[in-house]
Motif scaffolding. Structure first.
Motif, mmCIF file in Angstrom:
data_model
loop_
_atom_site.group_PDB
_atom_site.id
_atom_site.type_symbol
_atom_site.label_atom_id
_atom_site.label_comp_id
_atom_site.label_asym_id
_atom_site.label_seq_id
_atom_site.Cartn_x
_atom_site.Cartn_y
_atom_site.Cartn_z
ATOM 1 N N LEU A 6 0.872 -1.176 0.000
ATOM 2 C CA LEU A 6 0.000 0.000 0.000
ATOM 3 C C LEU A 6 0.908 1.225 0.000
ATOM 4 O O LEU A 6 1.720 1.405 0.916
ATOM 5 C CB LEU A 6 -0.897 -0.001 1.244
ATOM 6 N N ILE A 7 0.784 2.028 -1.040
ATOM 7 C CA ILE A 7 1.659 3.204 -1.178
ATOM 8 C C ILE A 7 0.771 4.435 -1.265
ATOM 9 O O ILE A 7 0.034 4.608 -2.250
ATOM 10 C CB ILE A 7 2.552 3.087 -2.437
ATOM 11 N N THR A 8 0.798 5.288 -0.242
ATOM 12 C CA THR A 8 -0.053 6.479 -0.286
ATOM 13 C C THR A 8 0.579 7.509 -1.226
ATOM 14 O O THR A 8 1.806 7.587 -1.352
ATOM 15 C CB THR A 8 -0.279 7.082 1.117
ATOM 16 N N GLY A 9 -0.277 8.274 -1.883
ATOM 17 C CA GLY A 9 0.219 9.274 -2.831
ATOM 18 C C GLY A 9 0.997 8.652 -3.980
ATOM 19 O O GLY A 9 2.010 9.193 -4.420
ATOM 20 N N SER A 10 0.487 7.530 -4.495
ATOM 21 C CA SER A 10 1.266 6.795 -5.515
ATOM 22 C C SER A 10 0.773 7.053 -6.931
ATOM 23 O O SER A 10 1.130 6.323 -7.846
ATOM 24 C CB SER A 10 1.261 5.297 -5.210
ATOM 25 N N THR A 11 -0.033 8.109 -7.117
ATOM 26 C CA THR A 11 -0.422 8.458 -8.480
ATOM 27 C C THR A 11 0.286 9.736 -8.937
ATOM 28 O O THR A 11 -0.112 10.366 -9.901
ATOM 29 C CB THR A 11 -1.955 8.593 -8.585
ATOM 30 N N LEU A 83 3.829 -1.028 3.803
ATOM 31 C CA LEU A 83 3.074 0.230 3.858
ATOM 32 C C LEU A 83 4.064 1.360 3.641
ATOM 33 O O LEU A 83 5.019 1.496 4.413
ATOM 34 C CB LEU A 83 2.407 0.380 5.235
ATOM 35 N N ILE A 84 3.831 2.139 2.601
ATOM 36 C CA ILE A 84 4.718 3.285 2.362
ATOM 37 C C ILE A 84 3.905 4.560 2.566
ATOM 38 O O ILE A 84 2.987 4.867 1.797
ATOM 39 C CB ILE A 84 5.364 3.219 0.962
ATOM 40 N N ASN A 85 4.219 5.250 3.659
ATOM 41 C CA ASN A 85 3.543 6.500 3.988
ATOM 42 C C ASN A 85 4.254 7.624 3.243
ATOM 43 O O ASN A 85 5.288 8.134 3.689
ATOM 44 C CB ASN A 85 3.595 6.738 5.496
ATOM 45 N N ASN A 86 3.695 7.958 2.096
ATOM 46 C CA ASN A 86 4.384 8.870 1.182
ATOM 47 C C ASN A 86 3.608 10.165 0.900
ATOM 48 O O ASN A 86 4.222 11.192 0.656
ATOM 49 C CB ASN A 86 4.657 8.116 -0.132
#
Ligand code: NAD
Length: 256
Positions: A6-11, A83-86
């Motif tokens: 799960l990578i947040t802000g991945s778009t 989990l990548i909190n990006n």
């Protein structure tokens, strides 16, 4: 079995580069971001690499939406390995003119969302005896620059959080690390250039060379590929003893 990230802000920007690299390495990906073409981006990358993908546009300013995103990931894929909190935003202003709502928004997204997401993913990672949490902090998690009160505060906070989760995750094979990039040419940085030009009263070209890259010994933007390589390394099974620390890709900024 493909692992699930799960990578947040991945778009957009760094998150997108990381997601692409993970897909190329056969991870199933939960894409997330506010970009209107997010689903299209996710679908294309999934098809190209023959991995499963899903997409969410949850607004991570709110704890319940962060929790829902984590649940959605688990319900879709049946596990959460990485989990990548990006996801993050920036606002630049002298403190006396810094709007309170901008300060609060940066703290909510750049710091608090990492806490809520990690907390929600914890039970799944614990049950799997495997978890890799990666917080995209910044060189501004270690050093300050003027006009960035909220961002520097949030990014320092994330480094502290990383250390605590590293300790608490140790019995369960859950690691937590931070990546601290110098300047990376993404939409977030593009947006700062005119603001900084105004704050510093200089041209946009001068902001890039004299302000942004001034403190980096290497006078070029940090490549997204390097950050993606680092994130992939930290996600490996063999990285189980790398925890509670930060990896600085800053072109020599903090060496000084
Ligand atoms: P970006 O603007 O390209 O991407 C940010 C992502 O966050 C986008 O997908 C956006 O939709 C998402 N986002 C924004 N507001 C949101 C909200 N309210 N809820 C959910 N998602 C939201 O930025 P980037 O440069 O790729 O930055 C990614 C991370 O890297 C950030 O945490 C940033 O602080 C960090 N970082 C960037 C740099 C740099 O130079 N670009 C340097 C150090 C650290």
């Amino acid at each position: 079995m493909n692992r699930v990230a799960l990578i947040t802000g991945s778009t957009s920007g760094i998150g997108l580069g990381i997601a692409r690299h993970f897909a190329e390495n056969q991870y199933n990906i939960m894409f997330h971001g506010l970009e209107t073409n997010g689903l299209e981006i996710a679908t294309q990358i999934g098809a190209k690499n023959n991995v499963e993908v899903a997409f969410s546009n949850a607004n991570l300013m709110h704890s319940n939406q962060v929790e829902k995103l984590v649940e959605q990931t688990y319900n879709t894929f049946g596990r959460i390995d990485v989990l990548i909190n990006n996801a993050g935003i920036q606002y630049v202003s002298p403190i006396d003119k810094f709007p309170n709502e901008k300060y609060e928004a940066i703290i909510a997204l750049n710091m608090n969302a990492s806490f809520y997401a990690s907390k929600a993913a914890w039970k799944y990672m614990k049950a799997q005896s495997f978890g890799r949490i990666i917080n995209i902090s910044s060189v501004h998690g270690l050093r300050a620059s003027e006009y960035k009160t909220a961002y520097v505060t949030a990014k320092h906070g994330v480094i502290g959080m990383t250390k605590v989760l590293g300790l608490e995750g140790a019995p369960y094979n859950i690691t937590c690390n931070a990546i601290c990039p110098g300047y990376v040419r993404t939409p977030l940085v593009e947006k700062q250039i005119p603001d900084q030009a105004k704050s510093h009263n200089m041209s946009e070209e001068d902001v890039i060379t004299k302000v942004m890259l001034k403190k980096q010994a290497v006078k070029s933007f940090v490549p997204i590929e390097a950050l993606a390589d680092m994130a992939l390394l930290l996600s490996k099974e063999s990285s189980s003893t790398i925890t509670g620390t930060e990896f600085v890709l800053d072109g020599g900024w903090t060496a000084q």
